[in-house]
Design a protein around this motif. Structure first.
Motif, short mmCIF file in Angstrom:
data_model
loop_
_atom_site.label_atom_id
_atom_site.label_comp_id
_atom_site.label_asym_id
_atom_site.label_seq_id
_atom_site.Cartn_x
_atom_site.Cartn_y
_atom_site.Cartn_z
N GLU A 29 0.84 -1.20 0.00
CA GLU A 29 0.00 0.00 0.00
C GLU A 29 0.88 1.25 0.00
O GLU A 29 0.61 2.21 -0.73
N GLU A 30 1.92 1.23 0.82
CA GLU A 30 2.84 2.37 0.89
C GLU A 30 3.58 2.55 -0.43
O GLU A 30 3.71 3.66 -0.95
N ALA A 31 4.08 1.45 -0.98
CA ALA A 31 4.78 1.51 -2.27
C ALA A 31 3.87 2.02 -3.37
O ALA A 31 4.29 2.78 -4.26
N GLY A 87 -0.43 6.13 8.42
CA GLY A 87 0.95 6.63 8.36
C GLY A 87 1.11 8.09 8.68
O GLY A 87 2.16 8.68 8.41
N TRP A 88 0.08 8.72 9.29
CA TRP A 88 0.17 10.11 9.70
C TRP A 88 0.61 10.18 11.16
O TRP A 88 0.49 9.22 11.92
N ARG A 130 2.05 13.92 7.55
CA ARG A 130 2.85 12.78 7.08
C ARG A 130 3.91 13.33 6.15
O ARG A 130 3.70 14.35 5.46
N GLU A 131 5.05 12.68 6.12
CA GLU A 131 6.15 13.10 5.25
C GLU A 131 6.68 11.91 4.48
O GLU A 131 6.78 10.81 5.02
N ASP A 132 6.98 12.14 3.21
CA ASP A 132 7.54 11.11 2.34
C ASP A 132 8.82 11.66 1.72
O ASP A 132 8.80 12.19 0.59
N SER A 137 -3.82 12.30 -5.24
CA SER A 137 -4.96 11.40 -5.19
C SER A 137 -4.93 10.54 -3.94
O SER A 137 -5.97 10.34 -3.28
N GLU A 138 -3.74 10.02 -3.58
CA GLU A 138 -3.63 9.15 -2.42
C GLU A 138 -3.88 9.90 -1.11
O GLU A 138 -4.53 9.38 -0.20
N VAL A 139 -3.39 11.13 -1.01
CA VAL A 139 -3.61 11.92 0.20
C VAL A 139 -5.10 12.23 0.37
O VAL A 139 -5.67 12.08 1.46
#
Length: 792
Positions: A548-550, A687-688, A703-705, A768-770
């Motif tokens: 999901e993260e990938a 993941g936040w 959240r940070e990527d 879109s994911e956010v």
């Protein structure tokens, strides 16, 4: 007014004194010398939970009107030395006048070590707030004068940790002074080499490594009586290359401390000697050195009852001294880590016996209350306990924080990462991704980073390597032998277990052993099956979260790394067949394909596909696919009766609404009202993180990527830590920002547009994911406040 304030401050401080009230009263009302302040305030103590807030705030008022006079300097000394700095920052928080208090204290007749101790109280009361650095900087600048050389040498030995660090840093600079002054500074530093503080030890390693011309002094320290000095010398020598190699080799031959011996081996770039290289007699001699001086007393709590015997693989048994020295190597290690000395002593010992020893030591430690002073048991159990120790450690990690033992849980997570079993790292990864207690979650993340650094790979590459096979063959099958009969367990593309007997009969679960089965084989096989079922549930949950993260951030693999993970690993093989993959170039989708059960690759038109050289492979996102391609893939999966392991092709797609592309604020969810605990738990599961807390209050999630150079902050009406369950909150807006150049607290300030992205600048997949995550997090909203901007 001045006298009234004085009297009020004295009254407020004296009434809080648990002991030494009379001495404190006399000290504060005296107008004589401050030289003996430390001795005068020595009798003063306060109760553990006493915080003289009122007195500190009165002192701030006094400072604003009358400045740093002798009375206020006395108050500062009393707060730092008698009250251990509690709420001392409130004396100066108006204007943050660190230079003022530093200069005022230096102008009194307080000895320099005492001045640094007073500043240490101020530093400690601020820590970990960023303002504490201002205290350190002001102290360094004020006392970095050659005229303080003699007093700095004293402070380096006698002050609190804060003062010792300041003094040593300044003395290091003074070593460049000509003549006697430089020699005196050097002597002042070397006099501190026996300091047992980890902070001071680490600082000294850095400072001394900058003086390779002092190699003769380090050689002398290797022969010193103090363990701390020998350890320091070994770690400094490691940074000097081969300069002290002969001295290190000589020191290793006679070293008694396992911790120092490990440091010397690291400096010599030596691991444990290969099996057979060193005779058993030499290992017994090593054990004698480690145990010399009655050190076994530290293990007496273990030795009061017999411990398991350790058999050698070539026959015979290891001596009790060798076993005890193995334990002592971890007992003296002084950190949560792996002992090379223990690895040397373990050469040639049966692994099952080592696991039995680790199990017994761990059980006795737990029965004794899992005391912090003997926490060396954790890395020993993790390294030698084998697969059976992993569920025990993970259970303890889950239980301890709930009983106010977060620190020991963090140590256990760190220890678990040193296990050689991939399942252990998988467990640590799961804790790092999703754990209730943030302290332990952070420790797990740090443990993984350390493991990745040691291997020279990224965290994601480490996570790929630690996906277990759980005993399945490359074709996804595993056999369980009952003796007269056997059962084959196959992992299906839907990640369920399909069980058949050797006669072809199918079962929903593995049968219990029967009368005709081999008792030993059947019992072991049934036990292995139950353990495998638990492991596969954990593995599937963790890998779904990783995928999901990938998928959210477009993680790409090289062709070789993709094959290693998704073709050759039987667990990930099943995931791969249900997903649609894309080949990317500079982040842009070039084409899509599917991995088939027979190992071939297929296009949306069901033609065979060959991966190009140097391909970058990631999970395709519907936002990148045209409608024809999207529908084509859906139809193909339907035709093959394949259910996707994660929601991919049916993923909702969100784009900035027309006319909002230049906006820096996402207001799609503005005004939604819901329970704060619901919002918190939903976002954390995605993941936040909760934003900065000030006075128990917080009003952001983020959240940070970093791999994408993107972060996002959600603003809301705010809540109190610990009061989430009963608090209804209003969601405001979200802002995208660049985490490497923006502090998370600043991305929504007055210069929002300077530090944030316009919505149209955010990559389509990430946007879109956010939005999808925020849709899920706010789905439980029960009403919307149309005037949320006015109420903000």
């Amino acid at each position: 007014m001045k006298e009234e304030l004085k009297n009020q401050i004295i009254h407020d401080l004296v009434r809080e004194a648990y002991t030494g009230a009379a001495e404190l009263q006399a000290y504060l009302t005296d107008t004589g010398s401050l030289k003996d302040s430390a001795a005068q305030l020595a009798p003063v103590t306060v109760a553990r939970y006493v915080y003289p807030i009122c007195a500190a705030e009165q002192m701030a008022v006094y400072r604003q009107h009358f400045g740093w006079d002798a009375f206020l300097c006395r108050c500062a000394a009393a707060m730092a030395l008698g009250f251990r700095g509690r709420w001392m920052y409130k004396m100066v928080y108006e204007g943050l006048d660190f230079s003022g208090i530093t200069q005022a204290l230096l102008e009194t007749d307080l000895p320099l070590p005492t001045v640094l101790d007073v500043l240490a109280g101020l530093y400690d009361s601020y820590y970990p707030h960023p303002n504490c650095q201002g205290v350190q900087d002001a102290a360094y600048q004020a006392v970095n004068r050659p005229r303080y050389l003699k007093e700095l040498c004293t402070a380096a030995l006698e002050s609190r940790s804060f003062g010792r660090q300041i003094a040593l840093s300044i003395l290091d600079g003074f070593t460049a002074l000509p003549g006697q002054a430089g020699e005196q500074a050097k002597a002042g530093i070397l006099a501190c080499t026996g300091d047992s503080s980890k902070q001071i030890h680490d600082l000294l390693v850095t400072l001394l490594a900058g003086h390779p011309d002092w190699a003769g002094d380090y050689a002398a320290l290797l022969k010193g009586k103090k363990t701390a000095q020998r350890l320091l010398a070994a770690e400094v020598a490691a940074r000097l290359g081969n300069t002290l190699r002969p001295e290190l080799e000589a020191a290793l031959a006679v070293e008694k401390s396992a911790k120092v011996a490990d440091a010397i081996r690291a400096a010599l770039n030596q691991g444990a000697a290969p099996a057979g290289e060193e005779a058993s007699a030499n290992l017994d001699e090593l054990a004698d050195r480690i145990l010399k001086g009655g050190k076994k007393r530290k293990l007496q709590w273990l030795l009061d009852s017999p411990l398991p015997t350790l058999h050698l693989t070539e026959g015979g048994t290891a001596s009790e001294d060798r076993r005890d020295a193995l334990l002592m190597s971890y007992c003296e290690l002084g950190r949560i880590g792996r002992s090379e000395t223990a690895a040397q002593l373990a050469q040639g010992i049966d692994q099952k016996d080592l696991a039995a020893l680790a199990y017994e030591v761990y059980e006795r430690w737990m029965a004794a209350g899992a005391q912090n002073k003997t926490k060396w048991v954790l890395p020993f159990a993790a390294v030698y306990g084998g697969p059976a120790m992993i569920p025990k450690l993970t259970h303890a990690i889950d239980e301890w924080p709930q009983n106010a033992r977060g620190a020991i849980a963090c140590d256990a997570v760190t220890a678990l990462a040193f296990s050689g079993d991939p399942t252990a790292l998988l467990a640590v990864d799961g804790i790092a991704r999703k754990f209730k207690f943030r302290q332990v979650k952070a420790a797990a993340a740090a443990a993984l980073e350390n493991a990745a650094q040691e291997l020279g790979i990224t965290l994601e590459e480490l996570a790929d390597r630690m996906v277990p096979t759980l005993g399945f063959s490359a074709d996804g099958k595993r056999t369980f032998d009952y003796g007269p009969r056997s059962f084959t367990v196959r992992l299906t593309p839907t990640l369920e277990l399909e069980i058949t007997s050797d006669s072809g009969k199918t079962f929903k679960t593995l049968p219990v052993p029967g009368k005709t089965d081999d008792p030993a084989k059947a019992t072991a096989a049934h036990s292995d099956f139950k353990a495998m079922k638990k492991q596969i549930r954990t593995t599937v949950t963790t890998q779904k979260a990783r995928l999901e993260e990938a998928f959210s951030v477009l993680r790409c693999w090289t062709g070789d790394s993709w094959r290693a993970l998704f073709v050759h690993n039987p667990i990930m093989h099943q995931f791969a067949m249900s997903l649609i993959w894309g080949v990317y170039q500079e982040g842009r989708l070039q084409t899509t394909f599917r991995y088939m059960e027979d190992g071939s690759l297929n296009t949306v038109d069901e033609e065979e596909y060959q991966l190009p050289d140097h391909a970058r492979i990631g999970l395709a996102h519907p936002v990148e696919l045209d409608q024809e391609t999207l529908e084509g893939w859906k139809q193909q999966l339907e035709d093959y009766e394949i259910t996707q392991s994660i929601q991919q092709l049916d993923r909702p797609v969100f784009c900035p609404e027309p006319g909002t592309e230049q906006n820096h604020s996402l207001e799609r969810f503005g005004g939604k009202r819901l329970n704060n605990l619901t919002l918190l738990s939903k976002l954390k599961s995605l993941g936040w993180y909760r934003g900065s807390v000030d006075g128990g209050y917080y009003d952001t999630f983020y959240r940070e990527d970093p791999t994408l150079g993107l972060g996002v902050e959600l603003n809301f009406s705010g809540g109190m830590v610990g009061d989430d369950r009963y608090n209804t909150v209003t969601v405001y807006d979200a802002v995208f920002y660049r985490p490497d150049t923006t502090e998370q607290d600043d991305c929504c300030g007055d210069d929002e547009e300077e530090h944030s992205f316009a919505l149209g600048e955010v990559p389509a997949r990430y946007y879109s994911e956010v939005v999808y995550q925020l849709e899920r997090a706010t789905a439980y909203s029960f009403e919307t406040d149309p005037d949320w901007k006015a109420h903000r």
